[in-house]
Design an enzyme around this catalytic site. Structure first.
Site, PDB file in Angstrom:
ATOM      1  N   ASP A  39       4.492  -3.305   8.456  1.00  0.00           N
ATOM      2  CA  ASP A  39       5.022  -2.320   7.512  1.00  0.00           C
ATOM      3  C   ASP A  39       5.852  -2.989   6.420  1.00  0.00           C
ATOM      4  O   ASP A  39       6.328  -4.116   6.565  1.00  0.00           O
ATOM      5  CB  ASP A  39       5.873  -1.301   8.265  1.00  0.00           C
ATOM      6  CG  ASP A  39       5.931   0.046   7.558  1.00  0.00           C
ATOM      7  OD1 ASP A  39       5.304   0.182   6.487  1.00  0.00           O
ATOM      8  OD2 ASP A  39       6.586   0.962   8.080  1.00  0.00           O
ATOM      9  N   GLU A  92       6.876  -4.856   0.317  1.00  0.00           N
ATOM     10  CA  GLU A  92       6.778  -4.683  -1.138  1.00  0.00           C
ATOM     11  C   GLU A  92       8.062  -5.079  -1.878  1.00  0.00           C
ATOM     12  O   GLU A  92       8.110  -4.997  -3.099  1.00  0.00           O
ATOM     13  CB  GLU A  92       6.470  -3.217  -1.472  1.00  0.00           C
ATOM     14  CG  GLU A  92       5.217  -2.662  -0.821  1.00  0.00           C
ATOM     15  CD  GLU A  92       5.489  -1.964   0.506  1.00  0.00           C
ATOM     16  OE1 GLU A  92       4.557  -1.367   1.054  1.00  0.00           O
ATOM     17  OE2 GLU A  92       6.651  -2.036   0.989  1.00  0.00           O
ATOM     18  N   ASP A  95       2.759   6.463   2.616  1.00  0.00           N
ATOM     19  CA  ASP A  95       3.490   7.671   3.002  1.00  0.00           C
ATOM     20  C   ASP A  95       3.023   8.895   2.219  1.00  0.00           C
ATOM     21  O   ASP A  95       3.653   9.320   1.244  1.00  0.00           O
ATOM     22  CB  ASP A  95       4.984   7.461   2.791  1.00  0.00           C
ATOM     23  CG  ASP A  95       5.522   6.346   3.675  1.00  0.00           C
ATOM     24  OD1 ASP A  95       4.796   5.931   4.600  1.00  0.00           O
ATOM     25  OD2 ASP A  95       6.645   5.886   3.442  1.00  0.00           O
TER      26      ASP A  95
END
Length: 787
Positions: A465, A468, A529
């Site tokens: 996860d 970024e 998301d």
């Protein structure tokens, strides 16, 4: 995951286009700043046909203003030098230029804006670190005004003055060309040709590679972009970003690659910020604004399949994931204990929801989100036994983690003591968190050691996860700043997890959110998301199709959306969309488990899941072929039908593999308009027959429209509750054939097989017989003619 603030009633997120921490860098602004100096590529100063190397002379320009009838006009104009002493600096620099021939479909164009004292010997983005060069595949000829190289698939011309590089297909059609200042003499719009900018602020340079766009040309790709599918008329900022949703212009997965409907693709081989203006400012100009001080561009000639094959030959094809990964993944944010994990496993079997993976998200350690690679002993008294027991029942375990460590994390001091984090210019941390520096081999070794311990305990796969937020101004072990390392960070991160997984488990598999070019080698990635709305569901499809057109074979998304509890009517329609994606996971704000909705919903979810599990032989064979050819499992219509103009216009349906067409329901309706490429199509659920063109088609019992190409035999397997319990020795070929069709083909790839096998069935009276195959003895085939 995962946005932690979503657990708060007053959640907030980064505002786009605001100058805040980790806001995407739009490099195009430097090319619009009249304080800067610009250098336009003017003429070929020298060229050696034998090596395809030469030099380009650049002329110096500045923006000049002129008031005209109460409007301030701006245009570039020739500029005199401003350096002293004048004897020491070039007014019109002559700089290197070369062309390389990677294959008979691929050419590489390289230019620089100045000397390169530290050239990279190997590139992480290229599968072998370097690109091949095969000049023998292209024949040289001298032409009037320049030079020409020709292969069996196209040609490239280099014209001396004005300098142009023109790329043609094998029939002589111009695909695209560099733009020169003289190409804009017939317009008042101040547009930059192929050039570079020298910033007034620090004398740094960036390239502006300007190429032509032709009428009706369409552009696709650029990674997992959720905006309009066709990028023509858009400005796309390629900067890895926590997009905080899937209905805005930023991207978790930007990829510096795109393809054109004219028959070419482009890979911008850079990790710096890149902004591409696909005719947004000036309709006929494709402006690639590259943060780097050189331009390294690969051009691929051919149809979409050719382009994807060539691009993934260069940057890597996806590894084939294990069979069980294609099963259903059950998740929510989050299961907090061994008891919850065992309970959900029990209920999945109790309610007969075929499942292969249970995912534990942010709550498996002592403090939610505080990732220290240790199960919380108070809530997971024997995690190893739990995972062993789940494995016996056909469940693999996936664990969440991320590469950021807060000051309260028990590993924080160790990371700092061992110099494993990205530093700032003073040697401190750019953020409050320690961000693992994956450009440091010692960091990778330390990190992989933590994952290995969990693999030893029984974990099957990790959720990779975030990734970024690598500091743009950070100093990395590689010796480069975040200007070059930020976009590479997801690739380094994906690679680190995938390689330890391969070493310890024997397969390459991750579940990752962020990417860069080359990340497709390390499947798989999911869509981030998503909002729990119809609009998000449709945006998710556009993002998945765009990523598939950027070299990624495998992709998934949070079924039902992520951000809040999924409305039942949305979840009901989203579930079959997920089942017809390469991989499928339900995840997000609880509840997610289908038995926590209505009985009717539970039955509908089970039917959609059952449909996928019975289709596993089709899915598995199509996945193998996709991985070998660089094709997406979920592909835009024009990948299979490039000569159908209508196929280039559709972004709300797709082909699932080569033989099945899928049209999800994005609203609470029972039918929808569906475009079918030329030929005969048979409804997978209702068996109704349609010819190519537009149709209003009713969904079947499972709320989705799925059609099969005439002449396809779709392999099925008996239903099992996990892939572990499937019997591959008995397969059924369901033949979708109109009355006039006399034979059909199926693709088969067995779990212990080496290659995809094509099976032919031939019509015999009122049935179809299987032609003898090398698979005889390994499996038996029964045929069903569906009509």
């Amino acid at each position: 995951m995962g946005f932690g603030l979503l657990l708060s009633p007053k959640a907030s997120a980064q505002i786009q286009n605001a100058d805040v921490l980790n806001a995407p860098i739009d490099i195009s602004k430097d090319f619009q700043n009249y304080l800067n100096t610009f250098y336009f590529a003017d003429e070929l100063a020298s060229f050696d046909p034998a090596t395809a190397k030469g030099t380009i002379k650049y002329l110096r320009y500045n923006y000049k203003t002129r008031q005209a009838f109460n409007n301030m006009m701006v245009k570039p104009d020739i500029e005199k030098p401003n350096e002293f002493p004048t004897t020491e600096y070039e007014v019109s620099p002559v700089l290197p230029f070369e062309i390389q021939f990677v294959s008979d479909r691929t050419i590489r164009i390289k230019t620089t804006s100045g000397p390169q004292f530290h050239p990279q010997k190997e590139s992480l983005m290229l599968v072998n670190g370097v690109a091949p060069n095969h000049p023998e595949l292209w024949k040289y000829s001298k032409i009037e005004g320049g030079h020409k190289y020709t292969s069996k698939h196209g040609s490239v011309e280099i014209l001396t003055k004005p300098w142009h590089v023109k790329i043609f297909d094998e029939k002589g059609k111009l695909l695209t060309s560099t733009l020169h200042d003289t190409d804009f003499k017939n317009t008042y719009t101040p547009t930059l040709p192929f050039s570079y900018v020298r910033r007034n602020s620090d004398y740094s340079r960036s390239m502006g590679a300007a190429f032509s766009l032709e009428p009706d040309e369409k552009i696709f790709g650029c990674g997992e972009s959720f905006t309009q599918f066709n990028k023509r008329g858009q400005k796309v900022v390629l900067w890895t970003d926590d997009a905080n949703g899937i209905q805005n212009e930023t991207m978790y997965k930007p990829i510096p690659f795109y393809m054109s409907s004219r028959g070419y693709g482009v890979f911008m081989h850079h990790s710096t910020p890149i902004t591409v203006d696909f005719g947004r400012y000036f309709a006929s100009a494709n402006e690639m604004y590259i943060g780097d001080d050189e331009a390294d561009l690969f051009f691929f000639i051919g149809e979409p399949k050719d382009i994807l094959d060539q691009y993934t030959d260069l940057t890597g094809k996806a590894a084939m994931p294990p069979l069980w990964s294609f099963g259903f993944w059950m998740s929510r944010i989050t299961y907090f204990s061994e008891k919850e994990g065992r309970d959900v496993a029990r209920d999945l079997r109790k309610y007969k929801i075929p499942t292969d993976v249970i995912h534990f998200d942010t709550g498996w350690f002592d403090v939610d989100w505080r990732n220290n690679y240790e199960f919380a002993k108070s809530r997971f008294p024997d995690a190893t036994k739990m995972m062993s027991d789940l494995k016996e029942d056909g469940f693999h375990v996936c664990l969440w983690q991320l590469p950021y460590f807060t000051p309260k994390n028990t590993l924080f001091n160790e990371i700092m003591d061992k110099n494993l984090a990205v530093k700032d210019r003073k040697g401190n941390l750019p953020y409050e968190d320690a961000v693992l520096d994956f450009s440091n081999p010692e960091t990778i070794s330390w990190y992989q050691g933590k994952l290995k311990k969990l693999f030893d305990e029984g974990v099957s796969v990790f959720k990779v996860d975030f990734g970024e937020a690598a500091p743009p101004d950070g100093i990395y072990h590689s010796g480069r700043t975040g200007f070059y390392e930020h976009n590479l960070y997801p690739l380094r991160y994906n690679k680190a997890v995938a390689e330890i997984t391969q070493k310890e488990k024997g397969y390459t598999l991750i579940w990752a959110r962020s990417t860069w070019a080359g990340s497709q080698r390390y499947p798989l990635h999911w869509g981030g998301d998503a909002e729990t709305t119809n609009g998000a569901m449709s945006a998710e499809l556009r993002g998945g199709l765009s990523l598939g057109l950027s070299g990624f074979s495998f992709w998934s998304h949070d079924v039902g959306g992520f951000a809040t509890k999924s409305p039942e009517n949305l979840y009901r329609r989203w579930a079959p969309f997920g089942m017809f994606t390469s991989h499928v996971r339900s995840h997000g704000e609880p509840p997610r488990e289908p038995w926590l909705y209505s009985k009717d919903f539970l039955e509908g979810f089970r039917k959609a899941d059952n449909m996928r599990y019975e289709l596993m032989p089709y899915i598995y064979a199509q996945a193998k072929e996709s991985s070998q050819k660089g094709l997406p499992m979920m592909r835009a219509l024009f990948v299979e039908y490039p000569n159908d103009p209508g196929a280039w216009l559709v972004d709300n349906e797709y082909l699932f593999g080569s033989s099945m067409l899928v049209a999800p329901l994005f609203e609470e309706v029972t039918e929808r308009d569906v475009y079918l490429p030329a030929g005969t199509w048979i409804d997978y659920q209702t068996k109704k027959v349609y010819e190519g063109g537009w149709h209003k088609i009713k969904a079947g019992e499972v709320p989705i429209v799925v059609l099969v190409r005439d002449g396809a035999a779709i392999p099925h397997i008996a239903l099992a509750q996990s892939t572990k319990d499937m019997d591959w020795s008995k397969l059924t070929l369901k033949v979708f054939a109109s009355d006039k069709t006399t034979s059909a083909k199926a693709k088969i790839f067995l779990p212990d097989g080496d290659a995809v096998q094509e099976i032919t069935v031939t019509k015999k009276g009122n049935t179809f017989d299987v032609t003898p195959t090398t698979l005889n003895g390994k499996t038996t085939f029964k045929t069903e003619w569906l009509k």
